[in-house]
Design a protein around this motif. Structure first.
Motif, PDB file in Angstrom:
ATOM      1  N   VAL A 188       0.795  -1.160  -0.203  1.00  0.00           N
ATOM      2  CA  VAL A 188       0.169  -0.047   0.010  1.00  0.00           C
ATOM      3  C   VAL A 188       0.885   1.074   0.011  1.00  0.00           C
ATOM      4  O   VAL A 188       0.520   2.325  -0.777  1.00  0.00           O
ATOM      5  N   MET A 189       1.918   1.167   0.796  1.00  0.00           N
ATOM      6  CA  MET A 189       2.886   2.395   0.785  1.00  0.00           C
ATOM      7  C   MET A 189       3.613   2.616  -0.596  1.00  0.00           C
ATOM      8  O   MET A 189       3.576   3.688  -0.861  1.00  0.00           O
ATOM      9  N   LEU A 190       3.869   1.504  -1.072  1.00  0.00           N
ATOM     10  CA  LEU A 190       4.662   1.721  -2.655  1.00  0.00           C
ATOM     11  C   LEU A 190       3.639   2.478  -3.578  1.00  0.00           C
ATOM     12  O   LEU A 190       4.168   3.196  -4.155  1.00  0.00           O
ATOM     13  N   THR A 191       2.225   1.641  -3.640  1.00  0.00           N
ATOM     14  CA  THR A 191       1.501   2.217  -4.495  1.00  0.00           C
ATOM     15  C   THR A 191       0.643   3.442  -4.330  1.00  0.00           C
ATOM     16  O   THR A 191       0.136   4.093  -4.940  1.00  0.00           O
ATOM     17  N   GLY A 192       0.622   3.669  -2.924  1.00  0.00           N
ATOM     18  CA  GLY A 192      -0.147   4.995  -2.567  1.00  0.00           C
ATOM     19  C   GLY A 192      -1.427   4.800  -2.706  1.00  0.00           C
ATOM     20  O   GLY A 192      -2.183   5.951  -2.805  1.00  0.00           O
ATOM     21  N   THR A 193      -2.045   3.547  -2.708  1.00  0.00           N
ATOM     22  CA  THR A 193      -3.392   3.487  -2.803  1.00  0.00           C
ATOM     23  C   THR A 193      -4.219   2.249  -2.176  1.00  0.00           C
ATOM     24  O   THR A 193      -3.531   1.347  -1.902  1.00  0.00           O
ATOM     25  N   ILE A 206       5.999  -3.393 -13.893  1.00  0.00           N
ATOM     26  CA  ILE A 206       6.735  -4.403 -12.855  1.00  0.00           C
ATOM     27  C   ILE A 206       5.943  -4.568 -11.848  1.00  0.00           C
ATOM     28  O   ILE A 206       5.213  -3.853 -11.336  1.00  0.00           O
ATOM     29  N   TRP A 207       5.913  -5.983 -11.593  1.00  0.00           N
ATOM     30  CA  TRP A 207       5.251  -6.523 -10.615  1.00  0.00           C
ATOM     31  C   TRP A 207       5.886  -5.886  -9.097  1.00  0.00           C
ATOM     32  O   TRP A 207       7.012  -5.590  -8.886  1.00  0.00           O
ATOM     33  N   ASN A 208       4.910  -5.936  -8.149  1.00  0.00           N
ATOM     34  CA  ASN A 208       5.393  -5.186  -6.937  1.00  0.00           C
ATOM     35  C   ASN A 208       6.246  -6.437  -6.520  1.00  0.00           C
ATOM     36  O   ASN A 208       7.073  -5.762  -5.542  1.00  0.00           O
ATOM     37  N   LEU A 209       6.326  -7.730  -6.726  1.00  0.00           N
ATOM     38  CA  LEU A 209       7.177  -8.569  -5.921  1.00  0.00           C
ATOM     39  C   LEU A 209       8.582  -8.229  -6.297  1.00  0.00           C
ATOM     40  O   LEU A 209       9.554  -8.381  -5.514  1.00  0.00           O
ATOM     41  N   PHE A 210       8.584  -7.478  -7.530  1.00  0.00           N
ATOM     42  CA  PHE A 210      10.203  -7.418  -8.042  1.00  0.00           C
ATOM     43  C   PHE A 210      10.831  -6.012  -7.734  1.00  0.00           C
ATOM     44  O   PHE A 210      11.748  -5.490  -8.080  1.00  0.00           O
ATOM     45  N   ARG A 211       9.928  -5.069  -7.059  1.00  0.00           N
ATOM     46  CA  ARG A 211      10.667  -3.882  -6.734  1.00  0.00           C
ATOM     47  C   ARG A 211      11.333  -3.979  -5.260  1.00  0.00           C
ATOM     48  O   ARG A 211      11.122  -4.548  -4.400  1.00  0.00           O
ATOM     49  N   PHE A 212      12.204  -3.082  -5.345  1.00  0.00           N
ATOM     50  CA  PHE A 212      13.224  -3.068  -4.163  1.00  0.00           C
ATOM     51  C   PHE A 212      13.641  -4.580  -3.879  1.00  0.00           C
ATOM     52  O   PHE A 212      13.532  -4.715  -2.536  1.00  0.00           O
ATOM     53  N   PRO A 213      14.245  -5.244  -4.460  1.00  0.00           N
ATOM     54  CA  PRO A 213      14.494  -6.676  -3.923  1.00  0.00           C
ATOM     55  C   PRO A 213      15.718  -6.282  -3.101  1.00  0.00           C
ATOM     56  O   PRO A 213      16.446  -5.493  -2.869  1.00  0.00           O
ATOM     57  N   PRO A 214      15.724  -7.012  -1.949  1.00  0.00           N
ATOM     58  CA  PRO A 214      14.649  -8.361  -1.747  1.00  0.00           C
ATOM     59  C   PRO A 214      13.546  -8.195  -0.854  1.00  0.00           C
ATOM     60  O   PRO A 214      12.869  -8.963  -0.525  1.00  0.00           O
ATOM     61  N   PHE A 215      13.229  -6.718  -0.764  1.00  0.00           N
ATOM     62  CA  PHE A 215      12.311  -6.486   0.638  1.00  0.00           C
ATOM     63  C   PHE A 215      10.895  -6.841   0.177  1.00  0.00           C
ATOM     64  O   PHE A 215      10.362  -7.254   0.945  1.00  0.00           O
ATOM     65  N   LEU A 216      10.575  -6.765  -1.291  1.00  0.00           N
ATOM     66  CA  LEU A 216       9.249  -7.117  -1.588  1.00  0.00           C
ATOM     67  C   LEU A 216       8.819  -8.474  -1.608  1.00  0.00           C
ATOM     68  O   LEU A 216       7.741  -9.016  -0.976  1.00  0.00           O
ATOM     69  N   ILE A 217      10.144  -9.082  -2.042  1.00  0.00           N
ATOM     70  CA  ILE A 217       9.961 -10.678  -1.929  1.00  0.00           C
ATOM     71  C   ILE A 217       9.811 -11.118  -0.356  1.00  0.00           C
ATOM     72  O   ILE A 217       8.952 -11.929  -0.454  1.00  0.00           O
ATOM     73  N   PHE A 353      10.117  -4.666  10.305  1.00  0.00           N
ATOM     74  CA  PHE A 353      11.419  -4.108   9.718  1.00  0.00           C
ATOM     75  C   PHE A 353      11.622  -4.009   8.278  1.00  0.00           C
ATOM     76  O   PHE A 353      12.055  -2.811   7.848  1.00  0.00           O
ATOM     77  N   ASN A 354      10.791  -4.941   7.584  1.00  0.00           N
ATOM     78  CA  ASN A 354      10.688  -5.107   6.077  1.00  0.00           C
ATOM     79  C   ASN A 354       9.865  -3.507   5.877  1.00  0.00           C
ATOM     80  O   ASN A 354      10.320  -3.051   4.971  1.00  0.00           O
ATOM     81  N   LEU A 355       8.835  -3.271   6.527  1.00  0.00           N
ATOM     82  CA  LEU A 355       8.181  -2.090   6.299  1.00  0.00           C
ATOM     83  C   LEU A 355       8.993  -0.806   6.297  1.00  0.00           C
ATOM     84  O   LEU A 355       9.126   0.071   5.700  1.00  0.00           O
ATOM     85  N   LEU A 356       9.661  -0.675   7.434  1.00  0.00           N
ATOM     86  CA  LEU A 356      10.522   0.174   7.669  1.00  0.00           C
ATOM     87  C   LEU A 356      11.724   0.424   6.327  1.00  0.00           C
ATOM     88  O   LEU A 356      11.866   1.504   6.128  1.00  0.00           O
ATOM     89  N   ALA A 357      12.299  -0.836   6.324  1.00  0.00           N
ATOM     90  CA  ALA A 357      13.322  -0.487   5.304  1.00  0.00           C
ATOM     91  C   ALA A 357      12.666  -0.298   3.831  1.00  0.00           C
ATOM     92  O   ALA A 357      13.331   0.654   3.160  1.00  0.00           O
ATOM     93  N   VAL A 358      11.570  -0.662   3.486  1.00  0.00           N
ATOM     94  CA  VAL A 358      10.967  -0.211   2.261  1.00  0.00           C
ATOM     95  C   VAL A 358      10.521   1.310   2.416  1.00  0.00           C
ATOM     96  O   VAL A 358      10.782   2.016   1.391  1.00  0.00           O
ATOM     97  N   ALA A 359      10.118   1.732   3.607  1.00  0.00           N
ATOM     98  CA  ALA A 359      10.006   3.067   3.805  1.00  0.00           C
ATOM     99  C   ALA A 359      11.069   3.888   3.621  1.00  0.00           C
ATOM    100  O   ALA A 359      10.964   5.050   2.780  1.00  0.00           O
ATOM    101  N   VAL A 360      12.039   3.732   4.042  1.00  0.00           N
ATOM    102  CA  VAL A 360      13.454   4.391   3.992  1.00  0.00           C
ATOM    103  C   VAL A 360      13.755   4.334   2.713  1.00  0.00           C
ATOM    104  O   VAL A 360      14.131   5.390   1.769  1.00  0.00           O
ATOM    105  N   LEU A 364      14.566   7.347  -0.051  1.00  0.00           N
ATOM    106  CA  LEU A 364      15.911   7.825  -0.846  1.00  0.00           C
ATOM    107  C   LEU A 364      15.962   7.926  -2.029  1.00  0.00           C
ATOM    108  O   LEU A 364      16.579   8.467  -2.867  1.00  0.00           O
ATOM    109  N   LEU A 365      15.082   6.728  -2.580  1.00  0.00           N
ATOM    110  CA  LEU A 365      15.208   6.525  -4.231  1.00  0.00           C
ATOM    111  C   LEU A 365      14.326   7.416  -5.080  1.00  0.00           C
ATOM    112  O   LEU A 365      13.360   7.551  -4.641  1.00  0.00           O
TER     113      LEU A 365
END
Ligand code: SF4
Ligand code: SF4
Lengths: 365, 216
Positions: A188-193, A206-217, A353-360, A364-365
């Motif tokens: 939800v955070m990634l797509t904003g909806t 690109i599927w959500n699965l492959f964004r920010f590897p390996p966090f989304l995996i 932690f995963n959520l935190l990492a993706v948020a950071v 950054l990116l």
């Protein structure tokens, strides 16, 4: 209104058939994985009595078609069985519980986008019954309603086995919702909806699965585990642990009431698969369709595109269903403390932690 | 902790691999009513009453030995003496619902009339049908003879039989003698049991006695 009604009826029909046949597929696959055959005898001998078709396809009384008649036989059997109500049950709760089990699962399907939009008679029709702006939250809310059914069934049956099963189910389903929710929050955070339709649309490239590897995996793995646990499937099938609790929460149920629980369990698997497909695996998006369409422009015809999209979605869901069956054939049941430790000490912190990492990373990116 | 997690994951993946590999394998199931499983030549299946080699004369001399020896008491029979003073069977029932397929009846029969065949058709839809009458048994026996079966014992049928039993000599006098002598030479498993026991109870220590009891 009519369109909505038709769509609902179609979804129901497809889903119920799919569930019936997945039960058959499960029994066959489990059988082969255990070096036996599974149900292969109930067939369509009745086809031999058809006037022309029977002759044409050489149907005989022995026409078995790999046991494809098994779901029909099973269904008939469950319909005609006596619905025993043991003495001492709380009658209304006892009757309500199976309905409460099936209802939320089917409600959940209302927001799942199954395919792309298609023009029918000059109108654009979505392949989704309702596009709620808070679809994700709705799914989570409706999904957790299912635990009521198990708890009420366990409590109202007036049996120790059922009661234990109900208790376990309550603890398990609530515990596993937490990491599931956090892992989904990543998406939800990634797509904003929160709308599932928009989440699918955002995964065109690109599927959500492959964004920010390996966090989304990692989030996907956590959600998969939780989805299996929420559907009470092996190795998380403690609520019905047949080797210790007879049938767990549905020990005292028979006939059609039992069948409702059964349906709910399998519908739950499908719902779990749909959620995972929509959130992580691109929903109905077809990989590389843009490149392929350059060679074969026919693919972009709305109807062809729709069929391909639905097939792609179905494939992802069935991959998950197969995974569930595969897991059941492989893993033994968790012990209760392992189950609780696993979610509270491993999955929940990991998801957080995963959520935190993706948020950071997202910042950054 | 981390290492344990990875070890667990590896174990799970290995297990998943094993089950997946089974998908490509052939199931071991024999689809029973369509295909008969191979039962082995000395299978103790449904009883048959056998004939002489020309398949004309019934072998049974109505001696009642099989009915006597049967531990499940499932053979009931009646015979009478004919005018030429041969004994003739007129009722012979075997209740398969009670039979334990021990094969004693075959073993005791002096003329090898009753033998256990490899037939596995034990199933009936009605309890009363479990009782095989003389005609049924004769039919089973005739069919078994046509298949070239010799019965579960498979012995005393001449030296030319290449059955398992004749190869090993099971059932012959020599075999029995060899078995007996071998058993005699073997030490009795309970042999040292009494010798180990302490002679007097008063001298031993209580703790030691407990240990001894546990060991027993
Ligand atoms: S096989 Fe054993 S139990 Fe069966 S009829 Fe013969 S003696 Fe009786
Ligand atoms: S079958 Fe054999 S043992 Fe039984 S009565 Fe006939 S001859 Fe005697």
């Amino acid at each position: 209104m009519l369109i909505l009604f038709l769509k609902t009826a179609l979804l129901f029909g497809v889903l119920l058939t799919a569930i019936a046949y997945v039960v058959w597929v499960e029994r066959r696959v489990l059988g082969v994985m255990q070096a036996r055959l599974g149900p292969n005898r109930v067939g369509f001998g009745i086809l031999a009595t058809l006037p022309v078709v029977g002759r044409l396809f050489r149907f005989t009384k022995e026409t078995r078609l790999f046991g494809l008649g098994q779901p029909i036989a099973d269904g008939l059997k469950l319909f005609t069985k006596e619905g025993i109500e043991p003495a001492g049950v709380d009658p209304w709760t006892y009757r309500l519980a199976p309905i409460l089990g099936l209802l939320p699962v089917f409600l959940g399907f209302a927001v799942v986008p199954i395919g792309p939009d298609v023009p029918v008679l000059g109108r654009i029709v979505t392949t989704q019954i309702a596009d709620l702006p808070v679809g994700v939250i709705y799914l989570l809310a409706v999904g957790s309603l299912g635990s009521y059914s198990v708890v009420l069934a366990g409590w109202s049956s007036n049996s120790k086995f059922s009661f234990l099963g109900g208790l376990r189910a309550a603890a398990q389903m609530i515990s596993y919702e937490l990491p599931m929710g956090i892992a989904i929050l990543t998406v939800v955070m990634l797509t904003g909806t929160l709308s599932l339709r928009e989440i699918v649309a955002a995964q065109g490239d690109i599927w959500n699965l492959f964004r920010f590897p390996p966090f989304l995996i990692l989030a996907f793995v956590i959600s998969t585990i939780c989805a299996v646990a929420e559907a009470n499937r092996a190795p998380f099938d403690l609520p019905e642990a047949e080797s210790e609790l007879v049938g767990g929460f549905h020990t005292e149920y028979s006939g059609m009431k039992f069948a409702l629980f059964f349906l709910a369990e399998y519908a739950h698997i499908f719902l779990g698969g749909s959620i995972l497909a929509v959130l992580f695996l691109g929903g109905w998006n077809i990989p590389f369709i843009g490149t392929l369409a350059k060679v074969l422009p026919v693919l972009l015809n709305p109807w062809v595109y729709w069929i391909l999209g639905v097939l792609s979605f179905a494939l992802k869901v069935f991959a998950y269903v197969f995974f569930c069956i595969w897991l059941r054939a492989t893993l033994p049941r968790f012990r209760y403390d392992q189950l609780m430790n696993f979610t509270w000490k491993v999955l929940t912190p990991l998801a957080a932690f995963n959520l935190l990492a993706v948020a950071v990373l997202g910042k950054l990116l | 902790m981390i290492a344990a997690v990875f070890r667990g994951l590896a174990a799970i993946l290995e297990g998943l691999g094993v089950t997946l590999r089974h998908l490509g394998k052939k199931p071991v199931t024999v689809e029973y009513p369509d295909r008969k499983p191979f039962t082995g030549i000395r299978w103790r299946g449904v009883h048959g009453l056998f004939f002489t080699d020309d398949k004309e004369t019934e072998l049974c001399v109505s001696c009642h030995l099989c009915a006597r020896v049967c531990p499940a008491a499932c053979i009931s029979m009646e015979g009478h003496v004919e005018e030429d003073r041969t004994k003739k069977l007129h009722i012979f029932d075997v209740d398969l619902g009670r039979c334990i397929y021990c094969g004693y009846c075959e073993e005791v029969c002096p003329v090898d009339a009753i033998r256990l065949t490899t037939s596995t058709d034990y199933t009936v839809r009605n309890r009363a049908d479990f009782v095989l009458h003389k005609e049924d048994l004769l039919a089973v026996g005739r069919a078994a003879m046509e298949r070239g079966e010799k019965g579960a014992l498979g012995v005393r049928r001449g030296p030319d039989e290449e059955t398992l039993s004749t190869k090993e000599g099971i059932g012959t006098k020599e075999f029995a003698a060899r078995l007996t002598s071998e058993i005699r030479r073997r030490p009795w498993p309970g042999a040292g049991f009494f010798e180990k026991k302490p002679a007097g109870r008063s001298e031993e220590e209580p703790g030691e006695r407990k240990k001894e009891e546990n060991a027993v």
